[in-house]
Scaffold this motif. Structure first.
Motif, PDB file in Angstrom:
ATOM      1  N   MET A 173       0.861  -1.172   0.000  1.00 42.89           N
ATOM      2  CA  MET A 173       0.000   0.000   0.000  1.00 42.89           C
ATOM      3  C   MET A 173       0.903   1.230   0.000  1.00 42.89           C
ATOM      4  O   MET A 173       1.703   1.423   0.910  1.00 42.89           O
ATOM      5  CB  MET A 173      -0.912   0.019   1.227  1.00 42.89           C
ATOM      6  CG  MET A 173      -1.831   1.238   1.282  1.00 42.89           C
ATOM      7  SD  MET A 173      -3.079   1.119   2.597  1.00 42.89           S
ATOM      8  CE  MET A 173      -2.035   0.929   4.046  1.00 42.89           C
ATOM      9  N   GLU A 174       0.788   2.042  -1.040  1.00 45.35           N
ATOM     10  CA  GLU A 174       1.617   3.240  -1.129  1.00 45.35           C
ATOM     11  C   GLU A 174       1.180   4.257  -0.082  1.00 45.35           C
ATOM     12  O   GLU A 174       0.004   4.572   0.037  1.00 45.35           O
ATOM     13  CB  GLU A 174       1.532   3.857  -2.530  1.00 45.35           C
ATOM     14  CG  GLU A 174       2.465   5.050  -2.708  1.00 45.35           C
ATOM     15  CD  GLU A 174       2.487   5.565  -4.131  1.00 45.35           C
ATOM     16  OE1 GLU A 174       2.544   6.793  -4.306  1.00 45.35           O
ATOM     17  OE2 GLU A 174       2.424   4.729  -5.067  1.00 45.35           O
ATOM     18  N   ARG A 175       2.158   4.771   0.671  1.00 44.07           N
ATOM     19  CA  ARG A 175       1.864   5.746   1.706  1.00 44.07           C
ATOM     20  C   ARG A 175       2.944   6.812   1.720  1.00 44.07           C
ATOM     21  O   ARG A 175       4.103   6.554   1.366  1.00 44.07           O
ATOM     22  CB  ARG A 175       1.786   5.075   3.088  1.00 44.07           C
ATOM     23  CG  ARG A 175       0.773   3.954   3.163  1.00 44.07           C
ATOM     24  CD  ARG A 175       0.596   3.475   4.583  1.00 44.07           C
ATOM     25  NE  ARG A 175      -0.115   4.457   5.390  1.00 44.07           N
ATOM     26  CZ  ARG A 175      -0.408   4.276   6.681  1.00 44.07           C
ATOM     27  NH1 ARG A 175      -0.040   3.154   7.296  1.00 44.07           N
ATOM     28  NH2 ARG A 175      -1.060   5.195   7.354  1.00 44.07           N
ATOM     29  N   ASN A 176       2.565   8.000   2.150  1.00 46.40           N
ATOM     30  CA  ASN A 176       3.528   9.083   2.297  1.00 46.40           C
ATOM     31  C   ASN A 176       4.226   8.976   3.650  1.00 46.40           C
ATOM     32  O   ASN A 176       3.610   8.603   4.656  1.00 46.40           O
ATOM     33  CB  ASN A 176       2.828  10.437   2.192  1.00 46.40           C
ATOM     34  CG  ASN A 176       2.213  10.644   0.822  1.00 46.40           C
ATOM     35  OD1 ASN A 176       2.861  10.457  -0.206  1.00 46.40           O
ATOM     36  ND2 ASN A 176       0.941  11.030   0.792  1.00 46.40           N
ATOM     37  N   ILE A 177       5.516   9.316   3.665  1.00 42.74           N
ATOM     38  CA  ILE A 177       6.327   9.203   4.871  1.00 42.74           C
ATOM     39  C   ILE A 177       6.879  10.579   5.231  1.00 42.74           C
ATOM     40  O   ILE A 177       7.412  11.295   4.387  1.00 42.74           O
ATOM     41  CB  ILE A 177       7.504   8.234   4.670  1.00 42.74           C
ATOM     42  CG1 ILE A 177       7.009   6.865   4.189  1.00 42.74           C
ATOM     43  CG2 ILE A 177       8.313   8.083   5.948  1.00 42.74           C
ATOM     44  CD1 ILE A 177       8.122   5.958   3.713  1.00 42.74           C
ATOM     45  N   LEU A 178       6.752  10.947   6.498  1.00 41.41           N
ATOM     46  CA  LEU A 178       7.329  12.183   7.013  1.00 41.41           C
ATOM     47  C   LEU A 178       8.122  11.871   8.268  1.00 41.41           C
ATOM     48  O   LEU A 178       7.602  11.290   9.220  1.00 41.41           O
ATOM     49  CB  LEU A 178       6.232  13.206   7.345  1.00 41.41           C
ATOM     50  CG  LEU A 178       6.673  14.416   8.196  1.00 41.41           C
ATOM     51  CD1 LEU A 178       7.722  15.252   7.463  1.00 41.41           C
ATOM     52  CD2 LEU A 178       5.469  15.260   8.604  1.00 41.41           C
ATOM     53  N   TYR A 179       9.393  12.236   8.243  1.00 40.69           N
ATOM     54  CA  TYR A 179      10.218  12.217   9.436  1.00 40.69           C
ATOM     55  C   TYR A 179      10.663  13.649   9.701  1.00 40.69           C
ATOM     56  O   TYR A 179      11.308  14.265   8.849  1.00 40.69           O
ATOM     57  CB  TYR A 179      11.445  11.314   9.271  1.00 40.69           C
ATOM     58  CG  TYR A 179      11.140   9.848   9.298  1.00 40.69           C
ATOM     59  CD1 TYR A 179      10.871   9.205  10.504  1.00 40.69           C
ATOM     60  CD2 TYR A 179      11.116   9.097   8.134  1.00 40.69           C
ATOM     61  CE1 TYR A 179      10.584   7.856  10.542  1.00 40.69           C
ATOM     62  CE2 TYR A 179      10.831   7.744   8.156  1.00 40.69           C
ATOM     63  CZ  TYR A 179      10.565   7.124   9.366  1.00 40.69           C
ATOM     64  OH  TYR A 179      10.274   5.792   9.402  1.00 40.69           O
ATOM     65  N   CYS A 180      10.323  14.173  10.861  1.00 46.42           N
ATOM     66  CA  CYS A 180      10.745  15.530  11.220  1.00 46.42           C
ATOM     67  C   CYS A 180      11.167  15.537  12.690  1.00 46.42           C
ATOM     68  O   CYS A 180      10.386  15.150  13.565  1.00 46.42           O
ATOM     69  CB  CYS A 180       9.635  16.553  10.992  1.00 46.42           C
ATOM     70  SG  CYS A 180      10.155  18.252  11.384  1.00 46.42           S
ATOM     71  N   ILE A 181      12.406  15.952  12.935  1.00 45.83           N
ATOM     72  CA  ILE A 181      12.940  16.026  14.284  1.00 45.83           C
ATOM     73  C   ILE A 181      13.245  17.485  14.611  1.00 45.83           C
ATOM     74  O   ILE A 181      13.912  18.180  13.847  1.00 45.83           O
ATOM     75  CB  ILE A 181      14.229  15.184  14.431  1.00 45.83           C
ATOM     76  CG1 ILE A 181      13.966  13.740  13.991  1.00 45.83           C
ATOM     77  CG2 ILE A 181      14.728  15.227  15.868  1.00 45.83           C
ATOM     78  CD1 ILE A 181      12.902  13.021  14.786  1.00 45.83           C
TER      79      ILE A 181
END
Length: 327
Positions: A28-36
């Motif tokens: 399942m295609e999903r958007n990924i966000l990593y923010c520190i």
């Protein structure tokens, strides 16, 4: 009768093993966000780094077969603090890895922040989808010490009366700090005089020294949920000796100071770190491998951490007892 039970159980297990099994679930295609987000205890400057991508599938089971760039370009990323909006700058960093020739990330800096600890992020993707999340910067730590070195740090104290370890305690910082992860470390900063140059370096202090096969083995601090940590005084002596090692010219070394550094993860980042690293102890086995996410509209993490630094002067005669000078 007992033998029949064993035969029935064995037959059931063999039958179960014959069923098809695949380590891959339905893609399942999903958007990924990593923010520190990071800041110091005074919250003068706040820095945030974000990375955007999409999930991908490959033929077979080897993810390294992929050679396509899945970083997301052209997104509009905003950080909000106290109703003020701060836009992220898109940065392209050359990369020589197998998967891409460039790496895209987003960055923003808040100078002289309003010191409001509640932050939120909003990401508007080129395809019109939106990702959002919230975090709270950890509050300041109130730190107590088992011994106060009024004239500078030294291990030459009455250990029978004051103990054989230096205990650093932030248990008075309760409430909002519960379930947070802490990463405490102590460093001895020094420089070596080489002609007219000063070569600066540091040595990390272990929490204790253990003996193994006749050798001193340092044990260093790691992450902890506890609100205190203990450093043996013998470990400080061991670390001081490492400053010069086998160099006979001890007088070339100048001790600058001792630094206590404590990084504190917020609840989101603590849960994410724990989900990636198991239950954070050597005896636990995870059977559920779900990774914590707090991103609305996608997956990933929006978390923050605060760094607390306290510097201590090192007592002159303590530095000189190792043949060093004190800066």
């Amino acid at each position: 009768m007992r033998n029949y039970k064993y035969i029935f159980l064995l037959s059931f297990l063999l039958f179960s093993c014959e069923e098809d099994f695949s380590p891959k679930s339905e893609f399942m295609e999903r958007n990924i966000l990593y923010c520190i987000v990071s800041t110091d205890a005074a919250m003068i400057n706040i820095e945030a780094f974000a990375w955007l991508a999409t999930t991908y599938d490959v033929e077979g089971l080897n993810p390294t077969n992929n050679i396509i760039v899945y970083n997301i370009r052209g997104a509009k990323v905003f950080l909000y603090q106290n109703n003020k909006e701060y836009k992220f700058l898109e940065i392209e960093k050359p990369h020589t890895g197998k998967f891409d020739s460039s790496r895209i990330y987003y960055k923003t800096i808040i100078g002289n922040s309003s010191r409001h600890r509640s932050l939120s992020i909003r990401v508007e993707l080129p395809n019109g989808e939106v990702l959002t999340a919230k975090t709270d910067l950890p509050t300041n730590l109130m730190i107590d010490f088992s011994y106060v070195f009024a004239a500078g740090f030294t291990t030459n104290i009455n250990k029978f009366h004051n103990g054989y370890s230096w205990i650093i305690d932030w248990s008075r910082s309760f409430g909002e700090h519960d379930e947070h992860l802490f990463f405490p470390k102590i460093f001895i900063n020094y420089y070596k005089q080489v002609g007219s140059d000063k070569n600066y370096a540091s040595v990390e202090v272990p929490i204790k020294i253990i003996q193994k096969n006749g050798q001193d083995i340092p044990v260093y601090p790691t992450y902890t949920y506890s609100h205190s940590i203990s450093f043996d005084y013998d470990a400080f002596d061991w670390a001081m000796k490492q400053v010069s090692g086998n160099d006979p010219n001890k007088g070339d070394y100048n001790i600058v100071n001792l630094i206590l550094a404590i990084d504190e993860f917020d609840l989101n980042l603590s849960k994410f770190y724990s989900s990636v690293n198991g239950y954070l102890d050597e005896f636990s086995i995870r059977i559920d491998e779900g990774v914590y996410s707090n991103i609305n509209g996608g997956i990933g993490i929006f978390g923050s951490y605060t760094s607390t630094f306290i510097d201590f002067e090192i007592k002159k005669n303590y530095a000189e007892s190792f043949g060093y000078h004190r800066y």
